[in-house]
Motif scaffolding. Structure first.
Motif, PDB file in Angstrom:
ATOM      1  N   SER A 130     -11.086  -0.953   3.376  1.00 42.33           N
ATOM      2  CA  SER A 130     -10.398   0.241   2.893  1.00 42.33           C
ATOM      3  C   SER A 130      -9.829  -0.007   1.502  1.00 42.33           C
ATOM      4  O   SER A 130      -9.478  -1.139   1.153  1.00 42.33           O
ATOM      5  CB  SER A 130      -9.247   0.631   3.834  1.00 42.33           C
ATOM      6  OG  SER A 130      -9.684   0.774   5.159  1.00 42.33           O
ATOM      7  N   LEU A 131      -9.725   1.072   0.718  1.00 38.17           N
ATOM      8  CA  LEU A 131      -9.022   1.013  -0.554  1.00 38.17           C
ATOM      9  C   LEU A 131      -7.542   0.784  -0.279  1.00 38.17           C
ATOM     10  O   LEU A 131      -6.960   1.396   0.619  1.00 38.17           O
ATOM     11  CB  LEU A 131      -9.224   2.314  -1.325  1.00 38.17           C
ATOM     12  CG  LEU A 131      -8.544   2.416  -2.700  1.00 38.17           C
ATOM     13  CD1 LEU A 131      -9.152   1.413  -3.672  1.00 38.17           C
ATOM     14  CD2 LEU A 131      -8.670   3.837  -3.251  1.00 38.17           C
ATOM     15  N   VAL A 157      -0.576   0.922   1.283  1.00 34.93           N
ATOM     16  CA  VAL A 157      -1.216   2.135   1.795  1.00 34.93           C
ATOM     17  C   VAL A 157      -2.721   1.907   1.865  1.00 34.93           C
ATOM     18  O   VAL A 157      -3.364   1.641   0.844  1.00 34.93           O
ATOM     19  CB  VAL A 157      -0.906   3.348   0.898  1.00 34.93           C
ATOM     20  CG1 VAL A 157      -1.528   4.608   1.496  1.00 34.93           C
ATOM     21  CG2 VAL A 157       0.596   3.520   0.732  1.00 34.93           C
ATOM     22  N   LEU A 158      -3.270   1.986   3.080  1.00 36.72           N
ATOM     23  CA  LEU A 158      -4.717   1.875   3.277  1.00 36.72           C
ATOM     24  C   LEU A 158      -5.305   3.277   3.316  1.00 36.72           C
ATOM     25  O   LEU A 158      -4.939   4.091   4.171  1.00 36.72           O
ATOM     26  CB  LEU A 158      -5.028   1.137   4.584  1.00 36.72           C
ATOM     27  CG  LEU A 158      -4.409  -0.250   4.758  1.00 36.72           C
ATOM     28  CD1 LEU A 158      -4.809  -0.839   6.099  1.00 36.72           C
ATOM     29  CD2 LEU A 158      -4.825  -1.165   3.629  1.00 36.72           C
ATOM     30  N   PHE A 159      -6.217   3.570   2.391  1.00 36.89           N
ATOM     31  CA  PHE A 159      -6.821   4.894   2.310  1.00 36.89           C
ATOM     32  C   PHE A 159      -8.145   4.931   3.078  1.00 36.89           C
ATOM     33  O   PHE A 159      -8.921   3.974   3.047  1.00 36.89           O
ATOM     34  CB  PHE A 159      -7.065   5.280   0.846  1.00 36.89           C
ATOM     35  CG  PHE A 159      -5.811   5.346   0.020  1.00 36.89           C
ATOM     36  CD1 PHE A 159      -5.013   6.476   0.029  1.00 36.89           C
ATOM     37  CD2 PHE A 159      -5.421   4.262  -0.762  1.00 36.89           C
ATOM     38  CE1 PHE A 159      -3.859   6.542  -0.732  1.00 36.89           C
ATOM     39  CE2 PHE A 159      -4.269   4.316  -1.526  1.00 36.89           C
ATOM     40  CZ  PHE A 159      -3.481   5.456  -1.506  1.00 36.89           C
ATOM     41  N   ALA A 168      -5.033   7.869   6.009  1.00 40.47           N
ATOM     42  CA  ALA A 168      -4.302   6.760   5.406  1.00 40.47           C
ATOM     43  C   ALA A 168      -3.366   6.113   6.422  1.00 40.47           C
ATOM     44  O   ALA A 168      -2.975   6.723   7.419  1.00 40.47           O
ATOM     45  CB  ALA A 168      -3.509   7.247   4.201  1.00 40.47           C
ATOM     46  N   LEU A 169      -3.004   4.869   6.151  1.00 40.64           N
ATOM     47  CA  LEU A 169      -2.121   4.107   7.029  1.00 40.64           C
ATOM     48  C   LEU A 169      -1.172   3.280   6.170  1.00 40.64           C
ATOM     49  O   LEU A 169      -1.592   2.659   5.195  1.00 40.64           O
ATOM     50  CB  LEU A 169      -2.938   3.188   7.936  1.00 40.64           C
ATOM     51  CG  LEU A 169      -2.156   2.312   8.915  1.00 40.64           C
ATOM     52  CD1 LEU A 169      -1.518   3.168  10.001  1.00 40.64           C
ATOM     53  CD2 LEU A 169      -3.081   1.270   9.548  1.00 40.64           C
ATOM     54  N   ASN A 170       0.113   3.283   6.534  1.00 40.19           N
ATOM     55  CA  ASN A 170       1.118   2.515   5.804  1.00 40.19           C
ATOM     56  C   ASN A 170       1.472   1.228   6.538  1.00 40.19           C
ATOM     57  O   ASN A 170       1.781   1.258   7.728  1.00 40.19           O
ATOM     58  CB  ASN A 170       2.399   3.335   5.614  1.00 40.19           C
ATOM     59  CG  ASN A 170       2.312   4.284   4.448  1.00 40.19           C
ATOM     60  OD1 ASN A 170       1.666   5.318   4.556  1.00 40.19           O
ATOM     61  ND2 ASN A 170       2.939   3.940   3.346  1.00 40.19           N
ATOM     62  N   ASN A 171       1.440   0.113   5.800  1.00 43.55           N
ATOM     63  CA  ASN A 171       1.949  -1.160   6.290  1.00 43.55           C
ATOM     64  C   ASN A 171       3.072  -1.613   5.361  1.00 43.55           C
ATOM     65  O   ASN A 171       3.077  -1.283   4.179  1.00 43.55           O
ATOM     66  CB  ASN A 171       0.859  -2.237   6.304  1.00 43.55           C
ATOM     67  CG  ASN A 171      -0.325  -1.859   7.163  1.00 43.55           C
ATOM     68  OD1 ASN A 171      -0.184  -1.155   8.156  1.00 43.55           O
ATOM     69  ND2 ASN A 171      -1.503  -2.321   6.773  1.00 43.55           N
ATOM     70  N   VAL A 172       4.015  -2.387   5.886  1.00 45.00           N
ATOM     71  CA  VAL A 172       5.095  -2.948   5.081  1.00 45.00           C
ATOM     72  C   VAL A 172       5.019  -4.467   5.173  1.00 45.00           C
ATOM     73  O   VAL A 172       4.983  -5.029   6.269  1.00 45.00           O
ATOM     74  CB  VAL A 172       6.477  -2.457   5.553  1.00 45.00           C
ATOM     75  CG1 VAL A 172       7.589  -3.164   4.775  1.00 45.00           C
ATOM     76  CG2 VAL A 172       6.589  -0.949   5.371  1.00 45.00           C
ATOM     77  N   GLN A 173       4.995  -5.121   4.011  1.00 39.55           N
ATOM     78  CA  GLN A 173       4.894  -6.579   3.957  1.00 39.55           C
ATOM     79  C   GLN A 173       6.140  -7.141   3.272  1.00 39.55           C
ATOM     80  O   GLN A 173       6.479  -6.746   2.155  1.00 39.55           O
ATOM     81  CB  GLN A 173       3.637  -6.983   3.190  1.00 39.55           C
ATOM     82  CG  GLN A 173       3.250  -8.438   3.336  1.00 39.55           C
ATOM     83  CD  GLN A 173       1.874  -8.706   2.748  1.00 39.55           C
ATOM     84  OE1 GLN A 173       1.751  -9.018   1.570  1.00 39.55           O
ATOM     85  NE2 GLN A 173       0.838  -8.575   3.560  1.00 39.55           N
ATOM     86  N   VAL A 174       6.827  -8.061   3.952  1.00 40.08           N
ATOM     87  CA  VAL A 174       8.042  -8.697   3.440  1.00 40.08           C
ATOM     88  C   VAL A 174       7.744 -10.179   3.244  1.00 40.08           C
ATOM     89  O   VAL A 174       7.344 -10.861   4.192  1.00 40.08           O
ATOM     90  CB  VAL A 174       9.225  -8.513   4.411  1.00 40.08           C
ATOM     91  CG1 VAL A 174      10.493  -9.147   3.835  1.00 40.08           C
ATOM     92  CG2 VAL A 174       9.457  -7.040   4.712  1.00 40.08           C
TER      93      VAL A 174
END
Length: 201
Positions: A130-131, A157-159, A168-174
């Motif tokens: 995915s983009l 954000v994966l498009f 689209a799908l949102n991931n959060v990376q810390v």
């Protein structure tokens, strides 16, 4: 809940760092750097993935007093939420531009990036690419001439994801990491030293 605690911890560390910023920071050298980082990825609820640890590498350089560019590669360890609990690790690569609020050795920064992500959301669809769009906030602290520390949060954000419902799908990376700097131009004095002139006798 875990994501909110992690974001709260990051915010506290960020403001604590800002509180001890030197009044007159030295200009940051234009050295290239490598940054090794680790942390956690919190996948969106529609991913059907259980998040886990994240490791990665960044290679970049400051392009001026406030701008920088870096290449980031990362692997996020995940498992499917079905009965198999199979490994579904995410692999991503992206080109990121950073805007640093201050030109000195300590500064918060804003990140914008674009790349690609390889994900496995279920066994039926299989792995797909995915983009990837990135919006992030972070804080960098230099420790001498060659080392530094970084903390960061990225909204990824994966498009057009390869899921049954698509979209689209949102991931959060810390993440947190350590940087090593090398090369670059020699440091310049903040104030030039002018030799006194001798008056004639």
């Amino acid at each position: 809940m875990r994501m909110m605690r992690a974001l709260g911890l990051f915010s506290g560390l960020l403001f604590a760092g800002l509180a001890v910023l030197p009044a007159a920071a030295m200009a940051a050298p234009d050295q290239p750097y490598v940054n090794l980082f680790g942390g956690n990825t919190f996948f969106g609820s529609g991913s059907h993935l259980d998040g886990g640890g994240t490791v990665g590498l960044r290679v970049g350089q400051r392009l001026g007093r406030h701008l920088g560019i870096e290449w980031q590669i990362a692997s996020a360890f995940a498992r499917l939420q079905d009965q198999s609990k199979s490994n579904a690790n995410q692999y991503s690569g992206s080109l990121i531009g950073n805007y640093y609020a201050f030109s000195g050795n300590s500064s918060p920064y804003l990140s914008l990036g674009l790349g690609a992500s390889s994900d496995l959301f279920n066994q039926q669809v299989g792995r797909g690419t995915s983009l990837l769009g990135i919006f992030g906030l972070g804080y960098e602290q230099r420790l001498g001439d060659h080392f530094g520390l970084r903390l960061g949060v990225q909204d990824q954000v994966l498009f057009d994801t390869p899921r049954a419902q698509g979209g689209a799908l949102n991931n959060v990376q810390v993440t947190g990491g350590i940087s090593y700097f090398w090369g670059g131009s020699e440091d310049k004095r903040a104030f030039p030293i002018i030799a006194p002139t001798q008056s004639g006798s």
